[in-house]
Design an enzyme around this catalytic site. Sequence first.
Site, PDB file in Angstrom:
ATOM      1  CG  ASP A 133      -1.642  -1.333   0.968  1.00 31.74           C
ATOM      2  OD1 ASP A 133      -1.924  -1.914   0.375  1.00 31.74           O
ATOM      3  OD2 ASP A 133      -2.946  -1.268   1.949  1.00 31.74           O
ATOM      4  CE  LYS A 172      -3.499  -4.651   1.371  1.00 29.23           C
ATOM      5  NZ  LYS A 172      -4.364  -3.182   2.742  1.00 29.23           N
ATOM      6  CB  CYS A 202      -2.642  -2.600   5.745  1.00 30.62           C
ATOM      7  SG  CYS A 202      -3.508  -1.886   5.643  1.00 30.62           S
TER       8      CYS A 202
END
Length: 225
Positions: free
Chosen positions: A30, A135, A168
């Site tokens: 990310d 995701k 995450c």
Amino acid sequence: MSPSAETASVAAEPYDFPVVPATTALVIIDMQRDFLEPGGFGDALGNDVGLLRTAIAPTAAVLKAARAAGMVVVHTREGHRPDLSDLSPAKHRRGNFPTKIGDAGPMGRILVRGEDGHGIIAELAPIPGEPVIDKPGKGAFFATDLEAILRGRGIDRLIVTGVTTEVCVHTTVREANDRGFDCLVLSDCTGSYFPEFHASALAMIKAQGGIFGWVASSQSLLAAL
């Protein structure tokens, strides 16, 4: 370059972490404009994005080394379909923030796939052949084909980088742990808007003999490679 079958030993906590480039993947979680650049989702929530940007340079160095070693490199992005059909009502309303996922921002609709803010920062841009996992949740294994990609390439160890450490990154490491992957988390290639959360998350990973995995600096990995 073909990945090496030789084993490199990385100085890590709670003990050294063996890396075989041929069966190890670098996972970059990310590193998106929405989280790391002014005007993105993180900034809109009142966070200091500079705290995450410290991870960019060391991650870029690791990425270069991983590519040179022929390792599998996987990038992830958190975000949702333009119609938000994969965004749960609970996630959408959580936090009660004035700016929500799907709303317009300076870099397009926030955390929506295809918008500028959803993209990976230029410093860590994927190259052809590197899988990019989109995701809808915090963990990289939830509702994605990440596990199938890793199994198909014979991967059993992960070097994990990205943001944020306690959300995450941590969720992905826990998911990987339950699926039988060994994970090495690079302390300076991860980051949080809350430094105390970053420190606590790393401590949890390496506690009790490495209950979720190992922790090392990027320099330890680079020295081993």
